[in-house]
Design a protein around this motif. Structure first.
Motif, PDB file in Angstrom:
ATOM      1  N   PRO A 298       0.806  -1.235   0.000  1.00  0.00           N
ATOM      2  CA  PRO A 298       0.000   0.000   0.000  1.00  0.00           C
ATOM      3  C   PRO A 298       0.835   1.280   0.000  1.00  0.00           C
ATOM      4  O   PRO A 298       0.474   2.257  -0.669  1.00  0.00           O
ATOM      5  CB  PRO A 298      -0.849  -0.132   1.271  1.00  0.00           C
ATOM      6  CG  PRO A 298      -0.150  -1.145   2.123  1.00  0.00           C
ATOM      7  CD  PRO A 298       0.523  -2.072   1.186  1.00  0.00           C
ATOM      8  N   GLN A 299       1.941   1.280   0.754  1.00  0.00           N
ATOM      9  CA  GLN A 299       2.745   2.507   0.854  1.00  0.00           C
ATOM     10  C   GLN A 299       3.312   2.921  -0.504  1.00  0.00           C
ATOM     11  O   GLN A 299       3.457   4.114  -0.785  1.00  0.00           O
ATOM     12  CB  GLN A 299       3.882   2.327   1.874  1.00  0.00           C
ATOM     13  CG  GLN A 299       3.424   2.340   3.321  1.00  0.00           C
ATOM     14  CD  GLN A 299       2.715   1.053   3.747  1.00  0.00           C
ATOM     15  OE1 GLN A 299       2.989  -0.017   3.179  1.00  0.00           O
ATOM     16  NE2 GLN A 299       1.819   1.142   4.716  1.00  0.00           N
ATOM     17  N   VAL A 304      -1.906   4.572   3.441  1.00  0.00           N
ATOM     18  CA  VAL A 304      -1.396   4.244   4.767  1.00  0.00           C
ATOM     19  C   VAL A 304      -1.783   2.825   5.158  1.00  0.00           C
ATOM     20  O   VAL A 304      -1.126   2.192   5.979  1.00  0.00           O
ATOM     21  CB  VAL A 304      -1.901   5.243   5.842  1.00  0.00           C
ATOM     22  CG1 VAL A 304      -1.379   6.639   5.575  1.00  0.00           C
ATOM     23  CG2 VAL A 304      -3.422   5.237   5.939  1.00  0.00           C
ATOM     24  N   THR A 305      -2.861   2.308   4.550  1.00  0.00           N
ATOM     25  CA  THR A 305      -3.303   0.955   4.873  1.00  0.00           C
ATOM     26  C   THR A 305      -4.157   0.387   3.751  1.00  0.00           C
ATOM     27  O   THR A 305      -4.841   1.130   3.032  1.00  0.00           O
ATOM     28  CB  THR A 305      -4.128   0.930   6.172  1.00  0.00           C
ATOM     29  OG1 THR A 305      -4.544  -0.418   6.443  1.00  0.00           O
ATOM     30  CG2 THR A 305      -5.365   1.808   6.074  1.00  0.00           C
ATOM     31  N   SER A 306      -4.114  -0.934   3.624  1.00  0.00           N
ATOM     32  CA  SER A 306      -5.029  -1.619   2.717  1.00  0.00           C
ATOM     33  C   SER A 306      -5.908  -2.603   3.490  1.00  0.00           C
ATOM     34  O   SER A 306      -6.650  -3.379   2.892  1.00  0.00           O
ATOM     35  CB  SER A 306      -4.245  -2.376   1.641  1.00  0.00           C
ATOM     36  OG  SER A 306      -3.404  -3.353   2.232  1.00  0.00           O
ATOM     37  N   LYS A 307      -5.801  -2.578   4.806  1.00  0.00           N
ATOM     38  CA  LYS A 307      -6.567  -3.501   5.639  1.00  0.00           C
ATOM     39  C   LYS A 307      -7.802  -2.856   6.254  1.00  0.00           C
ATOM     40  O   LYS A 307      -8.825  -3.509   6.439  1.00  0.00           O
ATOM     41  CB  LYS A 307      -5.689  -4.069   6.760  1.00  0.00           C
ATOM     42  CG  LYS A 307      -4.555  -4.955   6.262  1.00  0.00           C
ATOM     43  CD  LYS A 307      -3.800  -5.588   7.418  1.00  0.00           C
ATOM     44  CE  LYS A 307      -2.640  -6.446   6.928  1.00  0.00           C
ATOM     45  NZ  LYS A 307      -3.086  -7.596   6.125  1.00  0.00           N
ATOM     46  N   ILE A 308      -7.708  -1.582   6.564  1.00  0.00           N
ATOM     47  CA  ILE A 308      -8.789  -0.890   7.268  1.00  0.00           C
ATOM     48  C   ILE A 308      -9.607  -0.085   6.276  1.00  0.00           C
ATOM     49  O   ILE A 308      -9.059   0.685   5.482  1.00  0.00           O
ATOM     50  CB  ILE A 308      -8.223   0.041   8.363  1.00  0.00           C
ATOM     51  CG1 ILE A 308      -7.357  -0.756   9.335  1.00  0.00           C
ATOM     52  CG2 ILE A 308      -9.346   0.759   9.095  1.00  0.00           C
ATOM     53  CD1 ILE A 308      -6.565   0.119  10.291  1.00  0.00           C
ATOM     54  N   PHE A 316     -11.092  -3.582  11.701  1.00  0.00           N
ATOM     55  CA  PHE A 316     -10.715  -3.126  10.358  1.00  0.00           C
ATOM     56  C   PHE A 316     -11.797  -2.255   9.706  1.00  0.00           C
ATOM     57  O   PHE A 316     -11.793  -2.065   8.492  1.00  0.00           O
ATOM     58  CB  PHE A 316     -10.396  -4.324   9.448  1.00  0.00           C
ATOM     59  CG  PHE A 316      -9.345  -5.233  10.002  1.00  0.00           C
ATOM     60  CD1 PHE A 316      -8.010  -4.862  10.005  1.00  0.00           C
ATOM     61  CD2 PHE A 316      -9.690  -6.468  10.554  1.00  0.00           C
ATOM     62  CE1 PHE A 316      -7.034  -5.699  10.530  1.00  0.00           C
ATOM     63  CE2 PHE A 316      -8.724  -7.310  11.080  1.00  0.00           C
ATOM     64  CZ  PHE A 316      -7.385  -6.923  11.075  1.00  0.00           C
ATOM     65  N   CYS A 329     -12.760   8.087   7.962  1.00  0.00           N
ATOM     66  CA  CYS A 329     -11.415   8.650   7.912  1.00  0.00           C
ATOM     67  C   CYS A 329     -11.465  10.066   7.328  1.00  0.00           C
ATOM     68  O   CYS A 329     -12.320  10.361   6.492  1.00  0.00           O
ATOM     69  CB  CYS A 329     -10.495   7.755   7.088  1.00  0.00           C
ATOM     70  SG  CYS A 329     -10.898   7.699   5.327  1.00  0.00           S
ATOM     71  N   TYR A 335      -6.507   5.695   1.896  1.00  0.00           N
ATOM     72  CA  TYR A 335      -7.095   4.389   2.211  1.00  0.00           C
ATOM     73  C   TYR A 335      -7.369   3.636   0.918  1.00  0.00           C
ATOM     74  O   TYR A 335      -7.984   4.174  -0.007  1.00  0.00           O
ATOM     75  CB  TYR A 335      -8.402   4.545   2.996  1.00  0.00           C
ATOM     76  CG  TYR A 335      -8.188   4.842   4.459  1.00  0.00           C
ATOM     77  CD1 TYR A 335      -8.445   3.882   5.432  1.00  0.00           C
ATOM     78  CD2 TYR A 335      -7.704   6.086   4.871  1.00  0.00           C
ATOM     79  CE1 TYR A 335      -8.233   4.140   6.781  1.00  0.00           C
ATOM     80  CE2 TYR A 335      -7.481   6.360   6.215  1.00  0.00           C
ATOM     81  CZ  TYR A 335      -7.754   5.382   7.162  1.00  0.00           C
ATOM     82  OH  TYR A 335      -7.530   5.641   8.492  1.00  0.00           O
TER      83      TYR A 335
END
Length: 379
Positions: A298-299, A304-308, A316, A329, A335
Motif C-alpha cells: 500500500p505505501q 497508509v493501509t489496505s486492511k482498514i 478493520f 477517515c 485508504y
C-alpha cells in the motif's frame, strides 16, 4: 446522428487556387465530421455494486448507497447510488475515453440524446447465478439487465433509426463485472450454504464459468462487440472478510483460493469464445492482480493501509455497512478501501490505469489503449 455533408458547385469555371482551397476545406470538414462522430463512443455497463451508478436507488432493495457518507468526494458531495466515496469504475473509464458518464438506465434523465452516450444497467448485489443476492430482494439480475438493454435498443432506434442504433451498439465499449457476489454472498455467505453442500470450491468455480459463458454469449447476441470482462478481485483481502474470518488481518485463504481458481478459468473461457466467434470480442481483466498490487504494497501507492476501510465499524472498519454513524477517515485518498467491500476512488484510479496500459498478464488479449487504437476507424 446524421453525417454532415457540404457541397460546393462551380459550373463552367476552371479550378483556380482559391477554389482549390475551398474544396480542400470541404474535404477537411467532412473528415472532421467523421472523426467527431467516431469520438463519441457509447459505453454500456453491466454487473454488480462495483459498477452500479445508481440503479438500486430506484429499486425496492436493501443494497443501496443513497445516504451519507457515500459520495462525500463526488463533485456534488452527495450520495449518488455509487458504492464509492466519489467516482466509481465506469466513471473513471468514461473520463479516460473522453465520454460523459453513463447514466443509470432507471434514471428519468436518460432520454433523448443522452441515450447516445450509453447506459449503466448494473445493480448492486447480483451475481452470475440468479440465487445470488436473494437477501437483497428487488435487484436487477442479469436476465433483467439484458431485458432492459433490449428495451434501451428499442428506444435508441426510435431516436436515431435502426441502422444508426445498430452501429452505436456494435461500436460501443462494454464493461461486465460479475462473480464476487457468487462467492461472498452465496457460497461463503454462511458457514454451510446450499451451494457449498452442492459443490467443492473448484466445482463451483467451474459451474460459475459455464453460466458466465451463457451470459457473455447472450451479450454477443444483443450486439456487443468489445467487452471488458473483469474477474473477481482478491475477495479474501477485503476489510469485511478480514473482520469476520481472519485471526490477525491475514487474507482469508479459502476466498483467495476461490479467486485463484475462478480467474484463470475465466481467461480460458473468453479465449474460447473469441475463437468461436472469430474476433477478440471479450477482453479478460485481471482484477485480482490489479487489486493485489496495492493491497500487498500500500505505501508504494501512497496508502497508509489496505486492511482498514475508511468508512465502517468494528475490526478493520469491516463490520456491517458504511452509514452516517460509522467511523469515517478524514482523508479518503490514503485508504485503499472506502467501505468494507469496495476500493476507494483513488484505488480505482490505479485499476483504470492498468486497464488502459496493462501488459498481457493482466489484460488478455490486449489493454484498452490498444482496443481504442484498433477500433478508432472501425465503426
Amino acid at each position: 446522428m446524421k453525417e454532415a455533408c457540404i457541397i460546393f458547385i462551380f459550373p463552367g469555371r476552371e479550378l483556380g487556387v482559391p477554389m482549390k482551397i475551398l474544396i480542400i476545406l470541404v474535404v477537411v470538414l467532412t473528415m472532421s465530421t467523421k472523426k467527431a462522430k467516431g469520438a463519441t463512443r457509447a459505453f454500456f455497463v453491466f454487473g454488480d455494486s462495483l459498477v452500479d451508478s445508481g440503479n438500486n436507488n430506484y429499486l425496492p432493495t436493501t443494497a443501496r448507497a443513497d445516504s451519507p457518507p457515500y459520495g462525500i468526494d463526488y463533485p456534488s458531495h452527495r450520495p449518488t447510488g455509487r458504492f464509492s466515496n466519489g467516482f466509481n469504475l465506469p466513471d473513471l473509464i468514461s473520463q479516460h475515453i473522453g465520454s460523459e458518464p453513463t447514466l443509470p438506465y432507471l434514471s428519468p434523465q436518460l432520454t433523448g440524446q443522452k441515450l447516445l452516450v450509453g447506459a449503466n444497467f448494473a445493480s448492486a448485489g447480483i451475481g452470475i447465478l440468479n440465487d445470488t443476492g436473494v437477501q437483497f430482494v428487488g435487484i436487477l439480475r442479469m436476465f433483467q439487465q439484458f431485458g432492459l438493454f433490449e428495451q434501451y435498443q428499442g428506444r435508441l432506434r426510435e431516436e436515431v433509426g435502426a441502422e444508426e442504433a445498430k452501429r452505436i451498439v456494435n461500436g460501443a465499449l462494454v464493461l461486465m463485472t460479475l462473480g464476487g457476489n457468487d462467492f461472498v454472498n452465496n457460497y461463503f455467505l454462511t458457514p454451510v450454504s446450499a451451494r457449498s453442500l452442492q459443490f467443492t470450491i473448484p466445482q463451483f468455480s467451474r459451474y460459475l464459468i459455464t453460466q458466465y459463458r451463457n451470459i457473455l454469449m447472450r451479450l454477443y447476441e444483443l450486439g456487443a462487440r468489445r467487452v471488458l470482462v473483469t474477474g473477481t478481485g482478491p475477495m479474501g483481502c477485503v476489510p469485511s472478510q478480514l473482520a469476520t474470518r481472519s485471526r490477525n488481518g491475514e487474507c482469508v485463504a479459502e476466498l483467495q483460493q476461490a479467486a485463484q481458481i475462478f480467474n484463470p478459468l475465466l481467461v480460458q473461457m473468453t479465449r474460447e469464445i473469441n475463437s468461436q466467434v472469430g474476433s477478440d470480442v471479450f477482453v479478460a481483466v485481471n482484477a485480482f492482480q490489479m487489486n493485489m498490487n496495492f493491497i500487498t504494497a500500500p505505501q508504494r501507492f501512497g496508502f497508509v493501509t489496505s486492511k482498514i476501510a475508511c468508512c465502517g465499524q468494528g475490526r478493520f472498519n469491516g463490520v456491517g455497512l458504511c452509514t452516517s454513524l460509522s467511523n469515517l477517515c478524514p482523508n479518503r485518498d490514503v485508504y485503499a478501501f472506502w467501505d468494507p467491500f469496495h476500493p476507494s476512488q483513488r484505488a480505482l484510479g490505479f485499476i483504470v490505469r492498468d486497464i488502459f496500459s496493462g501488459t498481457s498478464d493482466i489484460m488478455t488479449p490486449m489493454n484498452l489503449s490498444t482496443i481504442m487504437a484498433i477500433d478508432s476507424n472501425m465503426y
